[in-house]
Design a protein around this motif. Structure first.
Motif, short mmCIF file in Angstrom:
data_model
loop_
_atom_site.label_atom_id
_atom_site.label_comp_id
_atom_site.label_asym_id
_atom_site.label_seq_id
_atom_site.Cartn_x
_atom_site.Cartn_y
_atom_site.Cartn_z
N THR A 176 0.82 -1.21 0.00
CA THR A 176 0.00 0.00 0.00
C THR A 176 0.85 1.26 0.00
O THR A 176 0.41 2.31 -0.43
N HIS A 177 2.08 1.17 0.49
CA HIS A 177 2.95 2.34 0.54
C HIS A 177 4.07 2.27 -0.48
O HIS A 177 5.03 3.02 -0.40
N TYR A 178 3.93 1.38 -1.46
CA TYR A 178 4.99 1.22 -2.46
C TYR A 178 5.28 2.52 -3.21
O TYR A 178 6.44 2.92 -3.29
N PRO A 179 4.28 3.18 -3.78
CA PRO A 179 4.63 4.39 -4.55
C PRO A 179 5.33 5.45 -3.69
O PRO A 179 6.28 6.08 -4.14
N ASP A 180 4.86 5.63 -2.47
CA ASP A 180 5.47 6.63 -1.60
C ASP A 180 6.91 6.25 -1.25
O ASP A 180 7.80 7.10 -1.24
N ALA A 181 7.12 4.96 -0.97
CA ALA A 181 8.45 4.51 -0.56
C ALA A 181 9.46 4.64 -1.69
O ALA A 181 10.58 5.12 -1.49
N ILE A 182 9.09 4.24 -2.89
CA ILE A 182 10.03 4.30 -4.01
C ILE A 182 10.28 5.75 -4.41
O ILE A 182 11.41 6.12 -4.74
N GLN A 183 9.25 6.59 -4.36
CA GLN A 183 9.44 8.00 -4.71
C GLN A 183 10.32 8.70 -3.69
O GLN A 183 11.15 9.54 -4.04
N ALA A 184 10.15 8.37 -2.41
CA ALA A 184 11.00 8.96 -1.37
C ALA A 184 12.46 8.53 -1.56
O ALA A 184 13.38 9.34 -1.42
N ALA A 185 12.66 7.26 -1.89
CA ALA A 185 14.02 6.77 -2.11
C ALA A 185 14.64 7.43 -3.33
O ALA A 185 15.82 7.79 -3.32
N GLU A 186 13.86 7.60 -4.40
CA GLU A 186 14.39 8.26 -5.59
C GLU A 186 14.71 9.72 -5.32
O GLU A 186 15.69 10.25 -5.83
N ALA A 187 13.89 10.39 -4.48
CA ALA A 187 14.17 11.78 -4.11
C ALA A 187 15.46 11.88 -3.30
O ALA A 187 16.27 12.78 -3.51
N LYS A 188 15.65 10.94 -2.36
CA LYS A 188 16.88 10.93 -1.57
C LYS A 188 18.09 10.70 -2.47
O LYS A 188 19.14 11.34 -2.30
N LEU A 189 17.95 9.78 -3.41
CA LEU A 189 19.04 9.48 -4.33
C LEU A 189 19.36 10.70 -5.21
O LEU A 189 20.52 11.03 -5.42
N ALA A 190 18.33 11.36 -5.69
CA ALA A 190 18.54 12.56 -6.51
C ALA A 190 19.20 13.67 -5.70
O ALA A 190 20.09 14.36 -6.19
N ALA A 191 18.78 13.83 -4.44
CA ALA A 191 19.37 14.86 -3.59
C ALA A 191 20.84 14.54 -3.31
O ALA A 191 21.69 15.42 -3.31
N ARG A 192 21.11 13.26 -3.07
CA ARG A 192 22.50 12.86 -2.82
C ARG A 192 23.36 13.08 -4.05
O ARG A 192 24.48 13.59 -3.97
N ASP A 193 22.84 12.72 -5.21
CA ASP A 193 23.60 12.90 -6.45
C ASP A 193 23.79 14.38 -6.77
O ASP A 193 24.83 14.78 -7.28
N ALA A 194 22.79 15.20 -6.46
CA ALA A 194 22.90 16.63 -6.71
C ALA A 194 23.95 17.27 -5.81
O ALA A 194 24.66 18.19 -6.22
N SER A 195 24.05 16.77 -4.58
CA SER A 195 25.02 17.36 -3.66
C SER A 195 26.45 16.96 -4.00
O SER A 195 27.39 17.64 -3.63
N THR A 196 26.62 15.86 -4.71
CA THR A 196 27.97 15.41 -5.07
C THR A 196 28.35 15.79 -6.50
O THR A 196 29.45 15.52 -6.92
N SER A 197 27.43 16.41 -7.24
CA SER A 197 27.74 16.77 -8.62
C SER A 197 28.43 18.13 -8.67
O SER A 197 28.57 18.81 -7.67
N ASN A 198 28.83 18.52 -9.85
CA ASN A 198 29.53 19.78 -10.03
C ASN A 198 28.59 20.93 -10.36
O ASN A 198 29.03 22.01 -10.70
N TYR A 199 27.29 20.71 -10.30
CA TYR A 199 26.34 21.75 -10.64
C TYR A 199 26.03 22.60 -9.43
O TYR A 199 25.97 22.13 -8.31
N GLY A 200 25.80 23.88 -9.67
CA GLY A 200 25.39 24.78 -8.60
C GLY A 200 26.53 25.13 -7.68
O GLY A 200 27.69 24.82 -7.90
N GLY A 201 26.19 25.81 -6.60
CA GLY A 201 27.20 26.18 -5.62
C GLY A 201 28.05 27.34 -6.06
O GLY A 201 27.81 27.97 -7.08
#
Length: 100
Positions: free
Chosen positions: A53-78
């Protein structure tokens, strides 16, 4: 003879739109799927927790965390240590911005 030409034209008019919707030949491999699962598990997502029942929320939260982690380690911004005034955009910068 005219009916044969008319039949060919009608058949080609029906076939051409079908071929335009053909899928690309690129397929996701098992190795790519496994790599994505490893990345999702690294941010706390667990496959098959038993709560569908919480599959869509769980996978979307994990993808958001992954995107945030990748954004913080990339060379964009800052902050940037160099300044360019009137400089053109290099091909590498252009591809990095618009290739996705």
């Amino acid at each position: 003879m005219k009916s044969i030409i008319r039949g060919v034209l009608i058949a080609s008019a029906l076939v051409i739109p079908i071929t335009s919707f053909a899928q690309s030949t690129e397929h996701t491999t098992r190795a790519q799927v496994r790599a994505e699962l490893v990345q999702l598990e690294s941010v706390g997502y667990h496959v098959g927790d038993g709560d569908p029942t919480h599959y869509p929320d769980a996978i979307q939260a994990a993808e958001a965390k992954l995107a945030a982690r990748d954004a913080s380690t990339s060379n964009y911004g800052g902050a940037s240590s160099t300044s360019q005034s009137g400089g053109g955009v290099s091909a590498a910068d252009w591809n990095a911005m618009y290739s996705r």
